[in-house]
Design a protein around this motif. Structure first.
Motif, PDB file in Angstrom:
ATOM      1  N   GLU A  78       0.810  -1.213   0.000  1.00 25.93           N
ATOM      2  CA  GLU A  78       0.000   0.000   0.000  1.00 25.93           C
ATOM      3  C   GLU A  78       0.847   1.269   0.000  1.00 25.93           C
ATOM      4  N   ARG A  79       2.097   1.174   0.460  1.00 27.60           N
ATOM      5  CA  ARG A  79       2.981   2.335   0.490  1.00 27.60           C
ATOM      6  C   ARG A  79       3.756   2.510  -0.813  1.00 27.60           C
ATOM      7  N   GLY A  80       3.561   1.599  -1.750  1.00 26.50           N
ATOM      8  CA  GLY A  80       4.333   1.613  -2.988  1.00 26.50           C
ATOM      9  C   GLY A  80       3.886   2.673  -3.977  1.00 26.50           C
ATOM     10  N   ARG A  81       4.600   2.730  -5.068  1.00 23.30           N
ATOM     11  CA  ARG A  81       4.319   3.696  -6.130  1.00 23.30           C
ATOM     12  C   ARG A  81       3.125   3.241  -6.960  1.00 23.30           C
ATOM     13  N   SER A  82       2.272   4.180  -7.287  1.00 20.18           N
ATOM     14  CA  SER A  82       1.153   3.880  -8.165  1.00 20.18           C
ATOM     15  C   SER A  82       1.217   4.738  -9.425  1.00 20.18           C
ATOM     16  N   ASP A  83       2.337   5.447  -9.595  1.00 19.87           N
ATOM     17  CA  ASP A  83       2.463   6.374 -10.713  1.00 19.87           C
ATOM     18  C   ASP A  83       3.228   5.811 -11.911  1.00 19.87           C
ATOM     19  N   LEU A  84       3.714   4.592 -11.826  1.00 15.05           N
ATOM     20  CA  LEU A  84       4.465   4.025 -12.948  1.00 15.05           C
ATOM     21  C   LEU A  84       3.511   3.425 -13.970  1.00 15.05           C
ATOM     22  N   PHE A 128      -1.390  -0.839  -6.116  1.00 15.25           N
ATOM     23  CA  PHE A 128      -2.515  -0.780  -7.044  1.00 15.25           C
ATOM     24  C   PHE A 128      -3.479   0.338  -6.649  1.00 15.25           C
ATOM     25  N   GLY A 129      -3.014   1.280  -5.857  1.00 14.39           N
ATOM     26  CA  GLY A 129      -3.831   2.411  -5.463  1.00 14.39           C
ATOM     27  C   GLY A 129      -4.063   2.441  -3.964  1.00 14.39           C
ATOM     28  N   ALA A 130      -4.850   3.424  -3.535  1.00 16.01           N
ATOM     29  CA  ALA A 130      -5.075   3.639  -2.114  1.00 16.01           C
ATOM     30  C   ALA A 130      -6.089   2.674  -1.513  1.00 16.01           C
ATOM     31  N   ALA A 131      -6.925   2.075  -2.339  1.00 11.88           N
ATOM     32  CA  ALA A 131      -7.952   1.169  -1.830  1.00 11.88           C
ATOM     33  C   ALA A 131      -7.322  -0.127  -1.319  1.00 11.88           C
ATOM     34  N   THR A 132      -7.927  -0.709  -0.310  1.00 13.62           N
ATOM     35  CA  THR A 132      -7.508  -2.007   0.187  1.00 13.62           C
ATOM     36  C   THR A 132      -8.175  -3.072  -0.673  1.00 13.62           C
ATOM     37  N   LEU A 133      -7.379  -4.014  -1.167  1.00 15.04           N
ATOM     38  CA  LEU A 133      -7.883  -5.070  -2.046  1.00 15.04           C
ATOM     39  C   LEU A 133      -7.653  -6.437  -1.416  1.00 15.04           C
ATOM     40  N   HIS A 135      -6.260 -10.114  -1.021  1.00 15.33           N
ATOM     41  CA  HIS A 135      -4.963 -10.629  -1.453  1.00 15.33           C
ATOM     42  C   HIS A 135      -5.064 -11.511  -2.691  1.00 15.33           C
ATOM     43  N   GLY A 136      -6.143 -12.266  -2.823  1.00 12.46           N
ATOM     44  CA  GLY A 136      -6.326 -13.085  -4.024  1.00 12.46           C
ATOM     45  C   GLY A 136      -6.441 -12.236  -5.267  1.00 12.46           C
ATOM     46  N   LEU A 137      -7.128 -11.122  -5.146  1.00 10.94           N
ATOM     47  CA  LEU A 137      -7.269 -10.218  -6.285  1.00 10.94           C
ATOM     48  C   LEU A 137      -5.942  -9.531  -6.601  1.00 10.94           C
ATOM     49  N   VAL A 138      -5.186  -9.184  -5.575  1.00 12.73           N
ATOM     50  CA  VAL A 138      -3.871  -8.580  -5.797  1.00 12.73           C
ATOM     51  C   VAL A 138      -2.975  -9.562  -6.557  1.00 12.73           C
ATOM     52  N   ARG A 139      -3.059 -10.842  -6.222  1.00 11.23           N
ATOM     53  CA  ARG A 139      -2.249 -11.828  -6.936  1.00 11.23           C
ATOM     54  C   ARG A 139      -2.643 -11.893  -8.411  1.00 11.23           C
ATOM     55  N   VAL A 140      -3.939 -11.868  -8.685  1.00  7.92           N
ATOM     56  CA  VAL A 140      -4.406 -11.868 -10.082  1.00  7.92           C
ATOM     57  C   VAL A 140      -3.872 -10.627 -10.795  1.00  7.92           C
ATOM     58  N   LEU A 141      -3.994  -9.467 -10.162  1.00 10.32           N
ATOM     59  CA  LEU A 141      -3.517  -8.225 -10.773  1.00 10.32           C
ATOM     60  C   LEU A 141      -2.007  -8.246 -10.986  1.00 10.32           C
ATOM     61  N   ALA A 142      -1.260  -8.772 -10.036  1.00 10.93           N
ATOM     62  CA  ALA A 142       0.197  -8.863 -10.179  1.00 10.93           C
ATOM     63  C   ALA A 142       0.562  -9.767 -11.354  1.00 10.93           C
TER      64      ALA A 142
END
Length: 166
Positions: A78-84, A128-133, A135-142
């Motif tokens: 959540e602290r990562g970059r979302s601007d790339l 992936f932005g400020a919203a909390t997602l 973890h399963g969905l984050v894996r799909v997105l990654a």
């Protein structure tokens, strides 16, 4: 360059797991011709520690144990970059590959986030932005971003880029 997605938790049977497998298989197919022989998954059990910092530390240690020597570490945090842009991410991955780095690990933490030790070691931290997602969905997105990165490097039409620049 070996690709490894290391994540806390296991995906249960269902649409998230199916979609993650689909993007992983696609990435493996495209990646072979680009110097990425496989896209592996390492699932780490969730910690049962009582306190959140202890859980994150225990999970961080388990994640680190999965990492190959000399790995580039990119986090989804959540602290990562979302601007790339996807193109910028592809440029970074190509640069690491061309520099002879042996592996790229994409780490996804548990419900309590990533341990500060992992965050400090990362060469790139993404969000992936400020919203909390979930973890399963984050894996799909990654995994989708891994596939997208490889298609960009291959010149494949999957990624259409910024339509405003056309």
């Amino acid at each position: 360059m070996r690709l490894l997605v290391a994540a806390v938790g296991r995906l249960k049977p269902g649409p998230e797991r199916d979609l993650a497998a689909r993007y992983r298989e696609r990435a493996a197919q495209v990646g072979r011709g680009l110097g990425f022989p496989a896209c592996d998954i390492a699932e780490i059990p969730e910690s049962r520690a009582r306190r959140a910092p202890d859980r994150a530390a225990e999970e961080g240690t388990a994640l680190l144990a999965q990492f190959p020597t000399g790995a580039v570490l990119a986090l989804y945090d959540e602290r990562g970059r979302s601007d790339l842009t996807s193109e910028a991410i592809a440029e970074r991955v190509a640069g690491w590959r061309d520099a002879g780095r042996p592996a790229l690990v994409l780490a996804i933490g548990g419900a309590d986030g990533l341990d500060p030790t992992l965050r400090a070691r990362a060469e790139l931290s993404l969000s992936f932005g400020a919203a909390t997602l979930p973890h399963g969905l984050v894996r799909v997105l990654a995994l989708e971003q891994v596939y997208r990165t490889l298609t960009i490097l291959a010149g494949h039409p999957y990624h259409r880029g910024n339509l405003d620049e056309r």
